[in-house]
Write a protein that holds these residues in place. Structure first.
Motif, mmCIF file in Angstrom:
data_model
loop_
_atom_site.group_PDB
_atom_site.id
_atom_site.type_symbol
_atom_site.label_atom_id
_atom_site.label_comp_id
_atom_site.label_asym_id
_atom_site.label_seq_id
_atom_site.Cartn_x
_atom_site.Cartn_y
_atom_site.Cartn_z
ATOM 1 N N VAL A 99 0.799 -1.080 0.042
ATOM 2 C CA VAL A 99 -0.029 -0.097 0.118
ATOM 3 C C VAL A 99 0.797 1.138 -0.223
ATOM 4 C CG1 VAL A 99 -0.315 -0.194 2.599
ATOM 5 C CG2 VAL A 99 -1.947 1.246 1.010
ATOM 6 N N GLU A 100 0.429 2.354 -0.783
ATOM 7 C CA GLU A 100 1.275 3.421 -0.924
ATOM 8 C C GLU A 100 0.498 4.362 0.278
ATOM 9 O OE1 GLU A 100 2.015 5.336 -4.671
ATOM 10 O OE2 GLU A 100 1.856 3.273 -5.442
ATOM 11 N N TYR A 101 0.857 4.289 1.592
ATOM 12 C CA TYR A 101 0.094 4.831 2.809
ATOM 13 C C TYR A 101 0.314 6.322 2.606
ATOM 14 C CZ TYR A 101 4.500 5.498 5.169
ATOM 15 O OH TYR A 101 5.907 6.039 5.614
ATOM 16 N N ASP A 102 1.313 7.158 2.213
ATOM 17 C CA ASP A 102 1.270 8.483 2.087
ATOM 18 C C ASP A 102 0.556 8.951 0.781
ATOM 19 O OD1 ASP A 102 3.180 7.589 0.274
ATOM 20 O OD2 ASP A 102 5.032 8.900 1.210
ATOM 21 N N PHE A 103 0.002 8.270 0.147
ATOM 22 C CA PHE A 103 -0.946 8.825 -1.010
ATOM 23 C C PHE A 103 -2.227 9.120 -0.489
ATOM 24 C CE2 PHE A 103 -3.875 9.148 -4.440
ATOM 25 C CZ PHE A 103 -3.193 9.811 -5.507
ATOM 26 N N ASP A 104 -2.673 10.447 -0.044
ATOM 27 C CA ASP A 104 -3.928 10.785 0.639
ATOM 28 C C ASP A 104 -4.822 11.832 0.051
ATOM 29 O OD1 ASP A 104 -5.984 11.276 2.359
ATOM 30 O OD2 ASP A 104 -4.629 11.040 4.355
ATOM 31 N N THR A 105 -5.776 11.563 -0.753
ATOM 32 C CA THR A 105 -6.442 12.674 -1.044
ATOM 33 C C THR A 105 -7.902 13.002 -0.523
ATOM 34 O OG1 THR A 105 -7.403 11.403 -2.879
ATOM 35 C CG2 THR A 105 -5.608 12.518 -3.481
ATOM 36 N N SER A 106 -7.907 12.538 0.595
ATOM 37 C CA SER A 106 -9.095 12.411 1.504
ATOM 38 C C SER A 106 -9.735 13.927 1.900
ATOM 39 C CB SER A 106 -8.863 11.766 3.011
ATOM 40 O OG SER A 106 -8.050 12.177 3.815
ATOM 41 N N ALA A 107 -8.819 14.808 1.885
ATOM 42 C CA ALA A 107 -9.316 16.199 2.013
ATOM 43 C C ALA A 107 -10.096 16.862 0.808
ATOM 44 C CB ALA A 107 -7.845 17.297 2.429
ATOM 45 N N GLY A 147 13.203 -20.999 9.514
ATOM 46 C CA GLY A 147 12.216 -21.570 10.304
ATOM 47 C C GLY A 147 11.011 -20.524 10.464
ATOM 48 N N HIS A 148 11.085 -19.530 9.682
ATOM 49 C CA HIS A 148 9.803 -18.466 9.706
ATOM 50 C C HIS A 148 9.795 -17.499 8.432
ATOM 51 C CE1 HIS A 148 12.767 -15.465 10.335
ATOM 52 N NE2 HIS A 148 11.859 -14.654 9.768
ATOM 53 N N ALA A 149 8.636 -17.234 8.136
ATOM 54 C CA ALA A 149 8.650 -16.141 6.890
ATOM 55 C C ALA A 149 7.126 -15.336 7.400
ATOM 56 C CB ALA A 149 8.679 -16.723 5.838
ATOM 57 N N HIS A 150 7.213 -14.228 7.563
ATOM 58 C CA HIS A 150 5.808 -13.443 7.670
ATOM 59 C C HIS A 150 5.353 -13.141 6.201
ATOM 60 C CE1 HIS A 150 6.628 -12.444 11.934
ATOM 61 N NE2 HIS A 150 7.957 -12.197 11.688
ATOM 62 N N ARG A 151 3.932 -13.357 6.194
ATOM 63 C CA ARG A 151 3.442 -12.919 4.980
ATOM 64 C C ARG A 151 2.153 -11.816 5.267
ATOM 65 N NH1 ARG A 151 2.112 -16.871 0.557
ATOM 66 N NH2 ARG A 151 2.276 -18.869 1.984
ATOM 67 N N GLY A 152 2.162 -10.759 4.496
ATOM 68 C CA GLY A 152 1.177 -9.837 4.761
ATOM 69 C C GLY A 152 1.363 -8.480 3.907
ATOM 70 N N VAL A 153 0.737 -7.336 4.571
ATOM 71 C CA VAL A 153 0.759 -6.119 3.695
ATOM 72 C C VAL A 153 2.017 -5.199 4.159
ATOM 73 C CG1 VAL A 153 -0.301 -4.013 3.463
ATOM 74 C CG2 VAL A 153 -1.699 -6.124 3.590
ATOM 75 N N VAL A 154 2.695 -4.823 2.960
ATOM 76 C CA VAL A 154 3.900 -4.028 3.165
ATOM 77 C C VAL A 154 3.550 -2.539 2.922
ATOM 78 C CG1 VAL A 154 6.389 -3.591 2.294
ATOM 79 C CG2 VAL A 154 5.602 -5.949 2.938
ATOM 80 N N ALA A 155 3.690 -1.587 3.708
ATOM 81 C CA ALA A 155 3.207 -0.393 3.775
ATOM 82 C C ALA A 155 4.547 0.601 3.228
ATOM 83 C CB ALA A 155 2.709 0.339 5.082
ATOM 84 N N THR A 156 4.275 1.282 2.130
ATOM 85 C CA THR A 156 5.370 1.934 1.139
ATOM 86 C C THR A 156 5.050 3.453 1.467
ATOM 87 O OG1 THR A 156 5.710 0.227 -0.044
ATOM 88 C CG2 THR A 156 6.650 2.316 -0.846
ATOM 89 N N GLY A 157 6.010 4.157 1.818
ATOM 90 C CA GLY A 157 5.967 5.961 1.723
ATOM 91 C C GLY A 157 7.297 6.369 1.741
ATOM 92 N N ASP A 158 7.057 7.646 1.504
ATOM 93 C CA ASP A 158 8.525 8.493 1.289
ATOM 94 C C ASP A 158 8.994 9.100 2.532
ATOM 95 O OD1 ASP A 158 9.235 8.146 -1.533
ATOM 96 O OD2 ASP A 158 7.696 9.446 -2.039
ATOM 97 N N LYS A 159 9.069 8.143 3.701
ATOM 98 C CA LYS A 159 9.664 8.536 4.761
ATOM 99 C C LYS A 159 10.394 7.342 5.663
ATOM 100 C CE LYS A 159 5.508 9.533 7.106
ATOM 101 N NZ LYS A 159 4.657 10.489 7.385
ATOM 102 N N PHE A 160 11.211 7.676 6.358
ATOM 103 C CA PHE A 160 11.936 6.591 7.041
ATOM 104 C C PHE A 160 11.000 6.636 8.462
ATOM 105 C CE2 PHE A 160 14.404 4.288 10.419
ATOM 106 C CZ PHE A 160 14.992 3.295 9.530
ATOM 107 N N VAL A 161 10.404 5.464 8.843
ATOM 108 C CA VAL A 161 9.430 5.500 10.084
ATOM 109 C C VAL A 161 10.307 5.210 11.022
ATOM 110 C CG1 VAL A 161 7.396 4.500 10.982
ATOM 111 C CG2 VAL A 161 7.513 5.018 8.621
#
Ligand code: ADE
Length: 237
Positions: A99-107, A147-161
């Protein structure tokens, strides 16, 4: 006929170095100021590109990779920040979608964060899909090796969190397991070109872990892990 190559994209030098040093018959070319190295890994033709951090760099690199090399799959490797109590430094995360979480046109409209219209797609997209078969193969290899691997949503944005509150929001809003700065843009560009993609990340830092984290130390060892996993899995991808 020669198989179409596997495209591999990493953002930072530290994320592609291990793979580049394992590459046989390496040949470099520059497109759009980015270096593309073609060669063989475990006998499989691959093209490795270093895109530099961020969504725009990653999307441009993916388009050039597709236009010049026609890869059969684009694989994004690198490190990521772990989200949630269960994702720890050194863990492997394979994206089911990004998901491109920092794409936001909600306003402006009824969209929520991350929702957007994409040329060629009907309606609004919440997520960019990753290839399920490739994700299954990567996850099985991660489980076999570590012995492990998580699978799920990766969140992408233009900042180091580096803020636990942002991590919590990414978990709550998108169900994200990890955050990084390129996967969503690579999946976006792949979708627009009908090319399958996969995102394989190892966790270099985690806002929920109490120990002090040396990002670069973990980034190097995490990148080596990705290289090991890829060497093992490539002939089956
Ligand atoms: N890559 C590695 N760690 C990250 C983080 N915490 N945020 C964004 N990208 C990252």
């Amino acid at each position: 006929m020669e198989q179409r190559p596997m495209g591999v994209i990493g953002a930072m030098k530290i994320e592609v170095d291990a793979i580049l040093s394992a590459l046989e018959e390496a040949q470099e070319k520059v497109h759009g100021n980015m270096v593309f190295t073609s060669g063989r890994l475990s006998g499989v033709p691959v093209v490795v590109a270093q895109c530099s951090p961020g969504k725009v760099n990653a999307a441009l690199c993916t388009q050039a990779l597709i236009d010049f090399y026609a890869p059969r799959l684009v694989l994004n490797i690198g490190v990521a920040g772990g989200i949630g109590e269960n994702v720890h430094i050194g863990d492997v995360v394979i994206a089911t979608a990004c998901v491109e979480y920092d794409f936001d046109t909600s306003a402006l409209d009824q969209c929520s964060a991350g929702q957007m219209s994409v040329p060629g797609q009907e309606g609004l997209l919440d997520q960019f899909p990753c290839d399920e078969a490739a994700a299954n193969i990567l996850a099985a290899a991660g489980e076999g090796l570590y012995g492990h691997a998580h699978r799920g949503v990766v969140a992408t944005g233009d900042k180091f969190v580096a803020d636990p509150q942002v991590g919590e929001w990414l978990q709550k809003e998108f169900g994200a397991l990890a955050c990084e700065m390129e996967g969503g843009a690579i999946a976006h560009a792949c979708l627009m070109n009908n090319v399958p993609c996969a995102v394989l990340r190892t966790i270099s830092d985690n806002a929920h872990d109490s120990e002090t984290v040396d990002f670069l130390t973990f980034a190097a060892s995490s990148a080596q892990k990705a290289q090991q996993l890829l060497g093992e899995v490539l002939p089956r991808l």
